[in-house]
Motif scaffolding. Structure first.
Motif, PDB file in Angstrom:
ATOM      1  N   ARG A 112      28.328  56.294 -41.707  1.00 62.09           N
ATOM      2  CA  ARG A 112      27.297  57.115 -41.348  1.00 62.09           C
ATOM      3  C   ARG A 112      26.446  56.294 -40.327  1.00 62.09           C
ATOM      4  O   ARG A 112      26.278  55.152 -40.345  1.00 62.09           O
ATOM      5  N   ILE A 113      26.033  57.196 -39.239  1.00 61.75           N
ATOM      6  CA  ILE A 113      25.294  56.718 -38.299  1.00 61.75           C
ATOM      7  C   ILE A 113      23.723  56.966 -38.597  1.00 61.75           C
ATOM      8  O   ILE A 113      23.514  58.119 -38.739  1.00 61.75           O
ATOM      9  N   TRP A 114      22.961  56.003 -38.168  1.00 62.96           N
ATOM     10  CA  TRP A 114      21.428  56.163 -38.404  1.00 62.96           C
ATOM     11  C   TRP A 114      20.774  55.348 -37.551  1.00 62.96           C
ATOM     12  O   TRP A 114      21.278  54.179 -36.943  1.00 62.96           O
ATOM     13  N   VAL A 115      19.521  55.516 -37.269  1.00 63.18           N
ATOM     14  CA  VAL A 115      18.682  54.723 -36.701  1.00 63.18           C
ATOM     15  C   VAL A 115      17.433  54.699 -37.490  1.00 63.18           C
ATOM     16  O   VAL A 115      17.009  55.742 -38.508  1.00 63.18           O
ATOM     17  N   PRO A 116      16.224  53.677 -37.541  1.00 63.53           N
ATOM     18  CA  PRO A 116      15.143  53.720 -38.210  1.00 63.53           C
ATOM     19  C   PRO A 116      14.247  54.979 -37.945  1.00 63.53           C
ATOM     20  O   PRO A 116      14.326  55.246 -36.747  1.00 63.53           O
ATOM     21  N   LYS A 117      13.484  55.669 -38.885  1.00 60.14           N
ATOM     22  CA  LYS A 117      12.390  56.721 -38.677  1.00 60.14           C
ATOM     23  C   LYS A 117      11.338  56.120 -37.744  1.00 60.14           C
ATOM     24  O   LYS A 117      10.730  57.076 -37.027  1.00 60.14           O
ATOM     25  N   LYS A 118      10.876  54.795 -37.820  1.00 59.95           N
ATOM     26  CA  LYS A 118       9.898  54.350 -37.170  1.00 59.95           C
ATOM     27  C   LYS A 118      10.428  53.647 -35.861  1.00 59.95           C
ATOM     28  O   LYS A 118      11.483  53.085 -35.835  1.00 59.95           O
ATOM     29  N   GLN A 119       9.702  53.873 -34.765  1.00 59.31           N
ATOM     30  CA  GLN A 119      10.140  53.334 -33.560  1.00 59.31           C
ATOM     31  C   GLN A 119       9.811  51.769 -33.493  1.00 59.31           C
ATOM     32  O   GLN A 119       9.066  51.476 -34.168  1.00 59.31           O
ATOM     33  N   ASN A 120      10.780  51.200 -32.550  1.00 61.45           N
ATOM     34  CA  ASN A 120      10.598  49.496 -32.432  1.00 61.45           C
ATOM     35  C   ASN A 120      10.647  48.943 -33.678  1.00 61.45           C
ATOM     36  O   ASN A 120       9.814  47.944 -34.070  1.00 61.45           O
ATOM     37  N   ASP A 121      11.264  49.448 -34.706  1.00 54.80           N
ATOM     38  CA  ASP A 121      11.577  48.803 -35.960  1.00 54.80           C
ATOM     39  C   ASP A 121      12.366  47.681 -36.147  1.00 54.80           C
ATOM     40  O   ASP A 121      13.639  47.560 -35.740  1.00 54.80           O
ATOM     41  N   THR A 122      11.680  46.331 -36.306  1.00 52.66           N
ATOM     42  CA  THR A 122      12.630  45.137 -36.127  1.00 52.66           C
ATOM     43  C   THR A 122      12.983  44.627 -37.417  1.00 52.66           C
ATOM     44  O   THR A 122      13.624  43.633 -37.637  1.00 52.66           O
ATOM     45  N   ARG A 123      12.808  45.220 -38.469  1.00 51.78           N
ATOM     46  CA  ARG A 123      13.557  44.852 -39.833  1.00 51.78           C
ATOM     47  C   ARG A 123      14.771  44.582 -39.903  1.00 51.78           C
ATOM     48  O   ARG A 123      15.440  45.498 -39.047  1.00 51.78           O
ATOM     49  N   LYS A 124      15.522  43.903 -40.532  1.00 48.21           N
ATOM     50  CA  LYS A 124      16.806  43.984 -40.641  1.00 48.21           C
ATOM     51  C   LYS A 124      17.404  45.252 -41.338  1.00 48.21           C
ATOM     52  O   LYS A 124      16.707  45.858 -42.215  1.00 48.21           O
ATOM     53  N   ALA A 125      18.427  45.829 -40.837  1.00 44.66           N
ATOM     54  CA  ALA A 125      18.913  46.999 -41.464  1.00 44.66           C
ATOM     55  C   ALA A 125      19.078  47.231 -42.737  1.00 44.66           C
ATOM     56  O   ALA A 125      18.699  48.284 -43.420  1.00 44.66           O
ATOM     57  N   THR A 126      19.343  46.229 -43.455  1.00 42.76           N
ATOM     58  CA  THR A 126      19.618  45.985 -44.952  1.00 42.76           C
ATOM     59  C   THR A 126      18.135  46.026 -45.639  1.00 42.76           C
ATOM     60  O   THR A 126      18.016  46.376 -47.044  1.00 42.76           O
ATOM     61  N   ASP A 127      17.141  45.783 -44.928  1.00 46.32           N
ATOM     62  CA  ASP A 127      15.717  45.696 -45.491  1.00 46.32           C
ATOM     63  C   ASP A 127      15.145  47.194 -45.250  1.00 46.32           C
ATOM     64  O   ASP A 127      13.922  47.520 -45.729  1.00 46.32           O
ATOM     65  N   ILE A 128      15.920  48.321 -44.610  1.00 45.78           N
ATOM     66  CA  ILE A 128      15.198  49.275 -44.481  1.00 45.78           C
ATOM     67  C   ILE A 128      15.497  50.425 -45.508  1.00 45.78           C
ATOM     68  O   ILE A 128      16.979  50.557 -45.674  1.00 45.78           O
ATOM     69  N   PRO A 129      14.709  50.737 -46.092  1.00 48.44           N
ATOM     70  CA  PRO A 129      14.821  51.708 -47.162  1.00 48.44           C
ATOM     71  C   PRO A 129      15.410  52.968 -46.864  1.00 48.44           C
ATOM     72  O   PRO A 129      15.333  53.413 -45.831  1.00 48.44           O
ATOM     73  N   GLU A 130      16.360  53.694 -47.775  1.00 47.60           N
ATOM     74  CA  GLU A 130      17.012  54.697 -47.596  1.00 47.60           C
ATOM     75  C   GLU A 130      15.833  55.846 -46.926  1.00 47.60           C
ATOM     76  O   GLU A 130      16.391  56.656 -46.036  1.00 47.60           O
ATOM     77  N   GLU A 131      14.893  56.094 -47.476  1.00 44.35           N
ATOM     78  CA  GLU A 131      14.122  57.033 -46.876  1.00 44.35           C
ATOM     79  C   GLU A 131      13.503  57.013 -45.791  1.00 44.35           C
ATOM     80  O   GLU A 131      13.121  57.777 -45.044  1.00 44.35           O
ATOM     81  N   GLU A 132      13.405  55.497 -45.167  1.00 48.44           N
ATOM     82  CA  GLU A 132      13.201  55.509 -43.903  1.00 48.44           C
ATOM     83  C   GLU A 132      14.241  55.485 -42.685  1.00 48.44           C
ATOM     84  O   GLU A 132      14.225  54.879 -41.520  1.00 48.44           O
ATOM     85  N   ARG A 133      15.326  55.813 -43.016  1.00 42.78           N
ATOM     86  CA  ARG A 133      16.363  55.877 -42.286  1.00 42.78           C
ATOM     87  C   ARG A 133      16.669  57.433 -41.553  1.00 42.78           C
ATOM     88  O   ARG A 133      16.450  58.306 -42.534  1.00 42.78           O
ATOM     89  N   ASP A 134      17.023  57.640 -40.537  1.00 42.77           N
ATOM     90  CA  ASP A 134      17.176  58.854 -39.706  1.00 42.77           C
ATOM     91  C   ASP A 134      18.699  58.842 -39.551  1.00 42.77           C
ATOM     92  O   ASP A 134      19.208  58.636 -38.336  1.00 42.77           O
ATOM     93  N   TYR A 135      19.495  59.804 -40.298  1.00 48.01           N
ATOM     94  CA  TYR A 135      20.763  60.099 -39.994  1.00 48.01           C
ATOM     95  C   TYR A 135      20.745  61.122 -38.984  1.00 48.01           C
ATOM     96  O   TYR A 135      20.995  62.358 -39.417  1.00 48.01           O
ATOM     97  N   TYR A 136      20.487  60.882 -37.877  1.00 49.50           N
ATOM     98  CA  TYR A 136      20.277  61.991 -36.914  1.00 49.50           C
ATOM     99  C   TYR A 136      21.399  62.896 -36.549  1.00 49.50           C
ATOM    100  O   TYR A 136      21.002  64.155 -36.205  1.00 49.50           O
ATOM    101  N   LEU A 137      22.726  62.164 -36.728  1.00 45.38           N
ATOM    102  CA  LEU A 137      23.740  63.471 -36.517  1.00 45.38           C
ATOM    103  C   LEU A 137      23.939  64.445 -37.632  1.00 45.38           C
ATOM    104  O   LEU A 137      23.877  65.283 -37.627  1.00 45.38           O
ATOM    105  N   GLU A 138      23.443  63.814 -38.801  1.00 44.96           N
ATOM    106  CA  GLU A 138      23.645  64.591 -39.947  1.00 44.96           C
ATOM    107  C   GLU A 138      22.390  65.682 -39.895  1.00 44.96           C
ATOM    108  O   GLU A 138      22.470  66.838 -40.228  1.00 44.96           O
ATOM    109  N   ARG A 139      21.410  65.229 -39.516  1.00 44.11           N
ATOM    110  CA  ARG A 139      20.271  66.111 -39.331  1.00 44.11           C
ATOM    111  C   ARG A 139      20.500  67.191 -38.278  1.00 44.11           C
ATOM    112  O   ARG A 139      20.142  68.402 -38.643  1.00 44.11           O
TER     113      ARG A 139
END
Lengths: 658, 249
Positions: free
Chosen positions: A292-319
């Motif tokens: 599944r392809i995603w980016v963070p919902k927040k701009q310039n989010d520097t957290r590690k991918a695994t630290d970003i909770p599900e609800e803060e991810r934007d699965y933009y292709l599925e969207r």
């Protein structure tokens, strides 16, 4: 010269059948005295050379690599499409035809694509008969997977090494013909010109890359199977040696170039890591099956991918594309990634990357495995462990490759990916018989422009290369050679051979005499940057005009200041590169001209001036439903000819994957 | 990081070769081994010298072109990794790296690190195929193949023909390469018809090319970038014996 595509009359489903029933044949005795030259030994070239050798023609095959087996088809990963309907999911010749035309954004020729879909099933049969070890189910039958731009499972595969297995199959068939004496192999040879006599292609000038000597070779016909020209961008997923030279020489000798600006930027490649980068590595589109392809919902989010909770991810292709989700066609997926990164949502140190995440797939597969074991309430650790094993079986080699290159473990953390140049839909213009505008000169596989329109669907390149080589050219070449049976082999001291060899020798001498200060590699990188910035994923009129003048200036600089150490008498890899880059310097200009001329967006060609309100590509069928076929007028001047595309069956509509 | 490189230079097949020493500076750990060589070559070109010739093409570990013998190991220190996929993370500042071409009688040096591996093509020509002409095939699913055998066949067919097995072997034997092809085809029903002649003809060609004999050191498997198993050699031997003792040609 008016373009004649020679599409046979009759119903679409009958055209190829009728053609095969009525085309001219060459009898076995005559075949033995007819010589055919094949340039390139990838899927198209190896399959053509082997098949023509089997038929009894005298074939000479050329490749620049040290062995025919190393042609870049070997690197194709994901699979090969065929309308077998083994999955009983409603597939048919028509649906493969339909998906390919639609996927190509209505810029391909219907009759060619229909034929491609028709012969697709034969390819699988042929390859299995040769011993290609495709993936199988426990019942012993062939396995399939899904690919982008389709809603059926029609892709046959051999782990993530399908191209390798298909090429080895074709290579073995070729080696068998070499052993039988029907094919003569010229490895470490580069074609540096076409020889035309009385307007027909009659041979080539090739350089033996080991001895440095120029050679003249006669052929009643010449087949260009030399692949695509993605390396004009310097960074691409192509092999280091992939080049346009054979095709470009043919172009300058009269073969029109079709839709040069149609380039495929593949969405899932490992991002650039620094200035030292010499090439880019593809992560197969098959990964989008489960990832599944995603980016963070927040701009310039520097957290590690695994630290970003599900609800803060934007699965933009599925969207954006709920109907196709992560399996939208490549052009759509690439632009969507660029859009997110440009808007500031990119990830990784360069911010030019998005995540391709396997966590959900690992868990899903793990639960299936647990169910198989009768464990319906498993511990999560067991689920993950078993899930990883399934993913490893399907994609293990790709995951390993990712880890070697990036040093990150994709089983634990999402992969970072970004689009990269991968394939060129444009190429030498050919008619229905795969003949170029030069009689006796053919172009097969990626080297021609014909079947993928403005965007190629995944798993269709292998299909086209093998279709052209195994199942099309063996018929169509006979239709030409039947009239050549009285042509005796032309001695290579013919003035046209002498003249062509002298031109090649002069050019090499000129390159060697420059003795400038900048390396070929460095000049090539600069060309690539212009192309990527201004003729890449998004193009506009101003940028393209700038690119044209920048390329002209760079070309001038190249011919004044390139430095090629060593001599031309023997192996000189810098000279080999210079010969290729000199041609890219001309091709780049033509690509930009073509992109400038086509004031619409279609497929991989995205003109910023032509987009819908939600940023999708907007075609203009009224004005641009044609193939742009460019004629070389010499001195970097071109004239464009149009081959109108008439859709008999398909009704072009704005493409939607929503 | 800064590194010292000792690289084999040889003008052509006839010339006598020798090691040259080079210094490279500011090498990033993100670079691939060949990108480090690109840096060195760029440096040599800028100094007006001839760059080092080496085979490489796909740089994704699949074409089999790259072939450097690095500090005594074919393709360098990483397990199951081609030279092009080896990354500079494997090294540290101040390291000295010795780079040679494949060393084998059947692989003569062409220039510097580039060798002639056409002997492998000739081994394939001796029988590494199924004799089926284009256009004769039945429907692919008419011939079910046991999944385990198909998978094993694929694992053998994954050989990239790079020649590391030969370079790793103290006898310069090509047994792993040859056995991978014999296994690939012998494990499939399609390959059954020519099974006996194939193995004998291919072995005969291998001997003719000047490759050495196998003494079961298993260095080939240890250095193979694709992890081709020595089990294939066992299978090759069985195939060969079966062929010879059953009156095969």
């Amino acid at each position: 010269m008016p373009l004649n595509s020679k599409i046979p009359a009759g119903e679409m489903a009958q055209k190829w059948i009728n053609y095969k029933n009525t085309c001219k044949l060459v009898n076995p005795a005559n075949k033995r005295s007819i010589e055919v030259i094949v340039i390139g030994t990838g899927l198209a070239g190896a399959s053509a050379a082997a098949s023509l050798g089997e038929m009894g023609y005298k074939v000479k095959a050329f490749c620049f690599q040290d062995s025919a087996r190393r042609a870049h088809s070997i690197a194709a990963q994901g699979g090969i499409n065929a309308a077998k309907n083994y999955q009983n999911d409603g597939d048919s010749t028509f649906r493969l035809f339909y998906d390919t035309i639609k996927g190509g954004d209505y810029r391909a020729r219907e009759a060619n694509v229909y034929r491609l879909a028709e012969v697709s099933a034969n390819i699988i049969d042929q390859c299995v008969a040769q011993g290609v070890p495709f993936a199988r189910e426990y019942g012993g039958l062939l396995s399939n997977r899904s690919f982008g731009g389709t809603q059926v499972q029609r892709t046959f595969y051999a782990a993530g090494q399908t191209g390798q297995q298909l090429l080895i199959g074709a290579y073995q068939a070729l080696e068998r013909q070499i052993a039988l004496g029907n094919v003569t192999m010229y490895d470490r040879h580069e074609m540096l010109d076409i020889v035309k006599i009385d307007d027909k292609a009659r041979g080539i000038i090739a350089r033996d890359l080991v001895s440095g000597k120029l050679e003249r070779h006669f052929g009643h016909a010449v087949l260009l199977c030399s692949g695509g020209y993605g390396n004009v961008f310097y960074l691409s997923t192509n092999a280091m040696g992939s080049n346009v030279t054979a095709a470009w020489k043919a172009h300058k000798k009269g073969a029109y170039f079709g839709n040069p600006c149609f380039t495929q930027i593949h969405p899932t490649c490992i991002p650039v890591s620094g200035d030292h980068q010499s090439k880019l590595t593809l992560m197969s589109e098959s990964l989008r099956n489960d990832g599944r392809i995603w980016v963070p919902k927040k701009q310039n989010d520097t957290r590690k991918a695994t630290d970003i909770p599900e609800e803060e991810r934007d699965y933009y292709l599925e969207r954006r594309y709920p109907a196709f989700g992560n399996l939208v066609p490549r052009d759509v997926a690439s632009r969507a990634a660029k859009e997110r990164c440009d808007a500031g949502y990119g990830v990784g140190s360069s911010r030019q990357a998005v995540y391709l995440d396997y966590a959900a797939a690992i868990e899903r597969y793990g639960r299936i495995e647990c169910n198989k074991q009768g464990n319906h309430n498993p511990q999560i650790d067991l689920v993950i462990k078993l899930g990883k094993e399934v993913v490893k079986e399907k994609y293990g080699n790709l995951f390993d490759m990712y880890e070697k290159i990036t040093g990150e473990n994709p089983y634990e953390t999402p992969m970072r990916i970004y689009p990269a140049v991968h394939y060129t839909m444009g190429g030498i213009w050919v008619d229905y018989e795969l003949m170029t505008t030069v009689p006796g000169l053919y172009a097969l596989g990626e080297a021609n422009f014909s079947d993928h329109g403005a965007n190629r669907l995944g798993a269709s390149a292998l299909m086209q290369g093998l279709a052209d080589g195994y199942f099309v050219i063996p018929y169509t070449i006979g239709n030409y050679l039947a009239d050549e049976i009285r042509t005796k082999a032309i001695p290579t001291d013919h003035p046209e051979f002498v003249k062509a060899e002298k031109e090649v020798a002069d050019r090499i001498a000129r390159l060697m005499s420059i003795k400038g200060t900048e390396s070929v590699e460095s000049l090539h990188k600069r060309l690539g940057k212009i192309m990527w910035d201004k003729c890449g994923m998004a193009r506009n009129a101003q940028g393209l005009r700038e690119a044209i003048s920048e390329i002209r200036a760079l070309r001038e600089e190249f011919w004044k200041n390139v430095r090629i150490p060593g001599s031309a008498d023997g192996m000189n890899t810098e000279l080999d590169k210079a010969n290729r880059v000199a041609d890219f310097m001309e091709l780049g200009e033509l690509m930009c001209m073509d992109a400038l001329e086509r004031e619409e967006s279609c497929g991989g060609h995205f003109r910023e001036e032509s987009q819908t309100e939600d940023g999708e590509a907007k075609r203009n069928d009224e004005a641009f439903m044609y193939v742009a076929a460019w004629e070389s007028k010499g001195n970097n001047q071109w004239e464009m000819h149009k081959e109108p595309l008439n859709y008999e069956i398909m009704h072009p509509t704005q493409r939607s994957y929503k | 990081m800064n590194l010292t490189l000792k690289v084999w230079r040889q003008q052509n097949a006839q010339a006598q070769g020798g090691f040259e020493t080079y210094q490279v500076k500011d090498i990033s750990s993100e670079m691939s081994f060949l990108e480090m060589f690109d840096v060195l070559n760029e440096q040599l070109i800028n100094e007006g010298k001839e760059p080092i010739t080496f085979d490489h093409d796909c740089r994704e570990g699949i074409c089999g072109a790259c072939s450097m013998h690095i500090n005594g190991q074919p393709h360098g220190p990483w397990h199951q990794t081609t030279t092009c996929q080896l990354h500079m993370r494997a090294y540290k500042d101040g390291d000295t790296i010795v780079v040679e071409p494949w060393r084998a009688k059947a692989f003569p040096v062409i220039k510097d690190l580039m060798v002639d591996r056409r002997a492998f093509d000739r081994i394939i020509q001796a029988g590494g195929y199924i004799s089926v002409d284009t256009g004769n095939a039945q429907d692919a699913n008419n011939l079910p193949v046991d999944k385990h055998k198909a998978d094993e066949s694929f694992a053998a067919a994954a050989c990239i023909g790079c020649g590391a097995c030969v370079a790793a072997c103290k006898n310069s034997s090509a047994m792993l390469f040859l056995s991978a092809k014999v296994s690939h085809l012998a494990l499939l029903p399609q390959g059954d018809v020519e099974r006996k002649t194939r193995v004998v003809n291919m072995v005969e060609q291998m001997d003719k090319e000047g490759f050495g004999s196998c003494t079961n050191t298993q260095a080939c498997e240890a250095e193979c970038p694709k992890g081709i198993s020595v089990q294939n050699i066992r299978r090759l031997n069985a195939e060969y014996i079966r062929s010879v003792f059953s009156g095969g040609e």
